[in-house]
Design a protein around this motif. Structure first.
Motif, PDB file in Angstrom:
ATOM      1  N   ILE A  85       0.859  -1.193   0.000  1.00  0.00           N
ATOM      2  CA  ILE A  85       0.000   0.000   0.000  1.00  0.00           C
ATOM      3  C   ILE A  85       0.889   1.234   0.000  1.00  0.00           C
ATOM      4  N   THR A  86       0.614   2.160  -0.921  1.00  0.00           N
ATOM      5  CA  THR A  86       1.324   3.436  -0.971  1.00  0.00           C
ATOM      6  C   THR A  86       0.303   4.551  -0.899  1.00  0.00           C
ATOM      7  N   TRP A  87       0.438   5.403   0.105  1.00  0.00           N
ATOM      8  CA  TRP A  87      -0.439   6.570   0.243  1.00  0.00           C
ATOM      9  C   TRP A  87       0.132   7.686  -0.613  1.00  0.00           C
ATOM     10  N   HIS A 226     -11.584   0.626   1.703  1.00  0.00           N
ATOM     11  CA  HIS A 226     -11.462   2.081   1.558  1.00  0.00           C
ATOM     12  C   HIS A 226     -12.872   2.623   1.705  1.00  0.00           C
ATOM     13  N   CYS A 227     -13.136   3.347   2.791  1.00  0.00           N
ATOM     14  CA  CYS A 227     -14.529   3.706   3.100  1.00  0.00           C
ATOM     15  C   CYS A 227     -14.999   4.967   2.392  1.00  0.00           C
ATOM     16  N   GLY A 228     -14.218   5.460   1.435  1.00  0.00           N
ATOM     17  CA  GLY A 228     -14.635   6.673   0.736  1.00  0.00           C
ATOM     18  C   GLY A 228     -14.498   7.876   1.652  1.00  0.00           C
ATOM     19  N   ASP A 229     -15.456   8.752   1.588  1.00  0.00           N
ATOM     20  CA  ASP A 229     -15.407  10.010   2.337  1.00  0.00           C
ATOM     21  C   ASP A 229     -16.447  10.015   3.441  1.00  0.00           C
ATOM     22  N   SER A 230     -16.699   8.863   4.033  1.00  0.00           N
ATOM     23  CA  SER A 230     -17.838   8.707   4.923  1.00  0.00           C
ATOM     24  C   SER A 230     -17.684   9.451   6.243  1.00  0.00           C
ATOM     25  N   LEU A 282      -5.646  -0.035  11.020  1.00  0.00           N
ATOM     26  CA  LEU A 282      -6.283   1.219  10.593  1.00  0.00           C
ATOM     27  C   LEU A 282      -5.211   2.104   9.973  1.00  0.00           C
ATOM     28  N   ILE A 283      -5.422   2.487   8.726  1.00  0.00           N
ATOM     29  CA  ILE A 283      -4.562   3.450   8.042  1.00  0.00           C
ATOM     30  C   ILE A 283      -5.369   4.733   7.837  1.00  0.00           C
ATOM     31  N   ALA A 314      -3.616   1.180  20.011  1.00  0.00           N
ATOM     32  CA  ALA A 314      -2.582   2.033  19.416  1.00  0.00           C
ATOM     33  C   ALA A 314      -1.664   1.244  18.497  1.00  0.00           C
ATOM     34  N   GLU A 315      -1.412  -0.033  18.821  1.00  0.00           N
ATOM     35  CA  GLU A 315      -0.506  -0.844  17.999  1.00  0.00           C
ATOM     36  C   GLU A 315      -1.131  -1.232  16.669  1.00  0.00           C
ATOM     37  N   LYS A 316      -2.432  -0.978  16.492  1.00  0.00           N
ATOM     38  CA  LYS A 316      -3.110  -1.318  15.244  1.00  0.00           C
ATOM     39  C   LYS A 316      -3.205  -0.131  14.290  1.00  0.00           C
ATOM     40  N   ILE A 317      -2.663   1.021  14.680  1.00  0.00           N
ATOM     41  CA  ILE A 317      -2.702   2.217  13.842  1.00  0.00           C
ATOM     42  C   ILE A 317      -1.414   2.290  13.026  1.00  0.00           C
ATOM     43  N   LEU A 318      -1.560   2.452  11.721  1.00  0.00           N
ATOM     44  CA  LEU A 318      -0.411   2.605  10.828  1.00  0.00           C
ATOM     45  C   LEU A 318      -0.528   3.967  10.142  1.00  0.00           C
ATOM     46  N   VAL A 319       0.204   4.950  10.667  1.00  0.00           N
ATOM     47  CA  VAL A 319       0.230   6.290  10.071  1.00  0.00           C
ATOM     48  C   VAL A 319       1.275   6.275   8.961  1.00  0.00           C
ATOM     49  N   MET A 320       0.834   6.465   7.735  1.00  0.00           N
ATOM     50  CA  MET A 320       1.725   6.350   6.594  1.00  0.00           C
ATOM     51  C   MET A 320       2.327   7.697   6.203  1.00  0.00           C
TER      52      MET A 320
END
Length: 328
Positions: A85-87, A226-230, A282-283, A314-320
């Motif tokens: 995955i690339t943001w 990818h939840c769109g802009d919800s 969660l990204i 907190a360990e499930k958050i991946l801030v790219m």
């Protein structure tokens, strides 16, 4: 609150440009009542005029230098069991498997009409690998950017919600698939499903016929949402029940809208949605690129991590970082 809908699985239908498509529908066979997307209220909050978005946000942003100069990305070789995955920035992502490259809500434009892009895309568009499929969640200018799509189009299929197809027919795509809610389509090794969300899809004020949603992408036992802009809505729980979601790309910015309307999730709601989805990672997205709300650009990830710590995830958050591929 939610009108009845149908769950459908259809064979992809090819139709000529600007033609009227036929959609095969059949009643759901799982006995459940499917929830449709819900449209946010378009009326501004009563006190919206007490803050001036033009003078406090929009005009000052015109004098801000765009941050970061994109470098050439180093895309890794993706093995059969992996996803990369690339943001790119905002809600734009490149998702790669060992077989295909998928582009979601791509936008390389430096302006949204009068709103300046404050952070460069993660890399220049000419560094993109060959794109096999394009997904667009809805027709808003920061998600369906016709200038970018025209440059990306190379006779490959594109998938959009119902009512959005006429905006992309003339851009150079081979087949335009318009999906209804809970509809699934097979594209090569992928299964793409359109899910409901709480937003709206009008390109302009009058065209409220356009649908909007999120996408579940399944490939080789891996699932990305990818939840769109919800904005937050109760439908996340049902999405999590229907799909075994591994990675959730959730918006966390633009929550202090100039109109005062609740049109996007705030970081705390994103964590709540993540928990209801039952996802593993969660990204965050939809922050730090365009100043679409009153909140500072640096605030959303800080609030997200604080909320994640409160809920013990907190360990499930991946801030790219934009332009840096991550292999999962």
């Amino acid at each position: 609150m939610y009108p009845d809908s149908y769950r459908v699985d259809v064979v992809p239908i090819r139709f000529p440009k600007r033609s009227r498509r036929n959609v095969v529908r059949q009643p759901s066979n799982d006995g459940a009542v499917a929830k449709r997307s819900t449209r946010v209220r378009l009326r501004p909050r009563a006190d919206w005029h007490k803050r001036n978005f033009l003078t406090s946000v929009l005009i000052p942003s015109l004098f801000v230098k765009r941050a970061d100069r994109p470098a050439a990305p180093q895309f890794p070789k993706v093995r059969e069991s992996e996803i990369c995955i690339t943001w790119i920035g905002h809600a734009s992502f490149l998702v790669q498997t060992h077989e295909v490259n998928i582009l979601i809500d791509p936008i390389w434009s430096k302006w949204l009409k009068v709103i300046k892009r404050l952070k460069q895309p993660g890399f220049e568009i000419h560094h993109l690998p060959a794109i096999d499929f394009v997904l667009v969640t809805h027709a808003h200018f920061d998600h369906l950017d016709r200038r970018t799509l025209r440059r990306v189009a190379a006779n490959q299929p594109i998938v959009v919600p119902m009512g959005v197809g006429n905006l992309v027919h003339d851009l150079g795509f081979h087949i335009v698939h318009e999906l209804d809610y809970w509809q699934t389509i097979e594209l090569g090794p992928l299964k793409i499903s359109l899910t409901p969300c709480h937003h709206w899809g009008a390109r302009f004020l009058a065209d409220l016929h356009r649908d909007f949603g999120g996408f579940v992408i399944a490939s080789n036992g891996r699932t990305i949402f990818h939840c769109g802009d919800s904005a937050y809505f109760p439908g996340f729980k049902e999405i999590g029940e229907r799909y075994n979601i591994e990675v959730a790309l959730l918006p966390i910015g633009a929550y202090e809208a100039p109109t005062g309307r609740e049109v996007h999730m705030n970081p705390e709601e994103a964590v709540k949605a993540f928990l209801e989805l039952g996802a593993e990672t969660l990204i965050p997205m939809h922050y730090g690129t365009f100043r679409l709300g009153f909140e500072p650009l640096h605030e959303p990830p800080q609030r997200l991590l604080a909320a994640a710590r409160t809920h013990g995830v907190a360990e499930k958050i991946l801030v790219m970082t934009e332009g840096k591929p991550v292999v999962l």
